[in-house]
Design an enzyme around this catalytic site. Structure first.
Site, PDB file in Angstrom:
ATOM      1  N   CYS A   3      32.168  47.201  30.857  1.00 31.05           N
ATOM      2  CA  CYS A   3      30.942  47.725  30.248  1.00 31.05           C
ATOM      3  C   CYS A   3      30.633  49.096  30.853  1.00 31.05           C
ATOM      4  O   CYS A   3      30.493  49.234  32.069  1.00 31.05           O
ATOM      5  CB  CYS A   3      29.788  46.752  30.497  1.00 31.05           C
ATOM      6  N   CYS A   6      27.406  49.197  32.938  1.00 31.33           N
ATOM      7  CA  CYS A   6      27.586  48.531  34.240  1.00 31.33           C
ATOM      8  C   CYS A   6      28.335  49.459  35.198  1.00 31.33           C
ATOM      9  O   CYS A   6      28.016  49.532  36.387  1.00 31.33           O
ATOM     10  CB  CYS A   6      28.326  47.206  34.074  1.00 31.33           C
ATOM     11  N   HIS A  45      23.144  43.105  33.502  1.00 33.94           N
ATOM     12  CA  HIS A  45      23.865  43.171  32.227  1.00 33.94           C
ATOM     13  C   HIS A  45      23.285  42.152  31.251  1.00 33.94           C
ATOM     14  O   HIS A  45      23.580  40.962  31.315  1.00 33.94           O
ATOM     15  CB  HIS A  45      25.365  42.928  32.420  1.00 33.94           C
ATOM     16  N   ASN A  86      18.009  49.746  19.922  1.00 35.29           N
ATOM     17  CA  ASN A  86      18.899  49.361  18.834  1.00 35.29           C
ATOM     18  C   ASN A  86      19.449  47.972  19.151  1.00 35.29           C
ATOM     19  O   ASN A  86      19.813  47.690  20.297  1.00 35.29           O
ATOM     20  CB  ASN A  86      20.056  50.354  18.699  1.00 35.29           C
ATOM     21  N   GLY A  92      22.406  49.788  14.827  1.00 33.69           N
ATOM     22  CA  GLY A  92      22.898  51.031  15.420  1.00 33.69           C
ATOM     23  C   GLY A  92      23.326  50.906  16.869  1.00 33.69           C
ATOM     24  O   GLY A  92      23.575  51.911  17.530  1.00 33.69           O
ATOM     25  N   HIS A  99      19.408  48.814  26.684  1.00 32.31           N
ATOM     26  CA  HIS A  99      18.931  50.157  27.014  1.00 32.31           C
ATOM     27  C   HIS A  99      17.855  50.582  26.038  1.00 32.31           C
ATOM     28  O   HIS A  99      17.852  50.191  24.873  1.00 32.31           O
ATOM     29  CB  HIS A  99      20.083  51.166  27.020  1.00 32.31           C
TER      30      HIS A  99
HETATM   31  P1  AMP Z   1      23.259  52.595  21.176  1.00 29.63           P
HETATM   32  O1  AMP Z   1      23.799  53.189  19.912  1.00 29.63           O
HETATM   33  O2  AMP Z   1      21.812  52.173  21.066  1.00 29.63           O
HETATM   34  O3  AMP Z   1      24.137  51.509  21.735  1.00 29.63           O
HETATM   35  O4  AMP Z   1      23.224  53.776  22.217  1.00 29.63           O
HETATM   36  C1  AMP Z   1      24.249  54.033  23.116  1.00 29.63           C
HETATM   37  C2  AMP Z   1      24.066  55.443  23.578  1.00 29.63           C
HETATM   38  O5  AMP Z   1      24.807  55.618  24.763  1.00 29.63           O
HETATM   39  C3  AMP Z   1      24.552  56.491  22.585  1.00 29.63           C
HETATM   40  O6  AMP Z   1      23.469  57.341  22.235  1.00 29.63           O
HETATM   41  C4  AMP Z   1      25.651  57.233  23.351  1.00 29.63           C
HETATM   42  O7  AMP Z   1      25.644  58.621  23.101  1.00 29.63           O
HETATM   43  C5  AMP Z   1      25.297  56.917  24.803  1.00 29.63           C
HETATM   44  N1  AMP Z   1      26.396  56.907  25.741  1.00 29.63           N
HETATM   45  C6  AMP Z   1      27.600  56.293  25.603  1.00 29.63           C
HETATM   46  N2  AMP Z   1      28.351  56.485  26.702  1.00 29.63           N
HETATM   47  C7  AMP Z   1      27.600  57.218  27.556  1.00 29.63           C
HETATM   48  C8  AMP Z   1      27.812  57.729  28.872  1.00 29.63           C
HETATM   49  N3  AMP Z   1      28.974  57.540  29.539  1.00 29.63           N
HETATM   50  N4  AMP Z   1      26.829  58.455  29.450  1.00 29.63           N
HETATM   51  C9  AMP Z   1      25.673  58.666  28.792  1.00 29.63           C
HETATM   52  N5  AMP Z   1      25.407  58.198  27.560  1.00 29.63           N
HETATM   53  C10 AMP Z   1      26.353  57.486  26.942  1.00 29.63           C
HETATM   54 ZN    ZN Z   2      26.828  46.076  31.289  1.00 31.61          ZN
END
Ligand code: AMP
Ligand code: ZN
Length: 118
Positions: A3, A6, A45, A86, A92, A99
């Site tokens: 993950c 994580c 998690h 989301n 989405g 988060h």
């Molecule tokens: P969601 O679509 O709600 O799952 O949002 C996940 C978010 O995580 C997206 O807006 C991605 O741009 C962001 N994301 C994915 N990997 C990383 C990372 N390594 N560092 C920062 N943001 C990330």
């Molecule tokens: Zn996790």
């Protein structure tokens, strides 16, 4: 555990961290959908809101309060902002680790955060 969030929590993956405490961490979204786009992430998690249990109430409360503080710190508390969970692919969600998106300061492409066209 592969993950990505994580790994960030454990310091194994780099992120632009803006806040952290014992229960959560906040960092800049790597692909921002607004001028200010932060993610407030539980250290535990939990896959999504769907998997939240009664005992997780404290974490969610802290996430919202951290987002409120960060909005002030980043100067968008008065102009306004959006907080988004989301949930699942249709909602989405791409990263299956709880988060909260904090978006504000002008939206890129005037778009809705976190959604694709299909
Ligand atoms: P969601 O679509 O709600 O799952 O949002 C996940 C978010 O995580 C997206 O807006 C991605 O741009 C962001 N994301 C994915 N990997 C990383 C990372 N390594 N560092 C920062 N943001 C990330
Ligand atoms: Zn996790």
């Amino acid at each position: 555990m592969d993950c990505i969030f994580c790994q960030i929590v454990q310091g194994k993956q780099k992120a632009d961290v803006v806040y952290g405490n014992d229960k959560l961490i906040a960092f800049k979204d790597i692909s921002p959908k607004a001028n200010i786009h932060l993610l407030v992430v539980s250290k535990k998690h939990i896959i999504s809101v769907n998997e939240l249990e009664n005992k997780d109430k404290g974490i969610v409360g802290e996430m919202v309060l951290a987002a409120k503080s960060l909005a002030k710190e980043f100067g968008i508390d008065q102009s306004g902002y959006r907080l988004v969970f989301n949930v699942g692919r249709g909602g989405g969600q791409i990263v299956d680790h709880l988060h909260l998106h904090l978006l504000g300061g002008g939206f890129l492409n005037n778009g809705q955060p976190g959604f694709t066209d299909n």
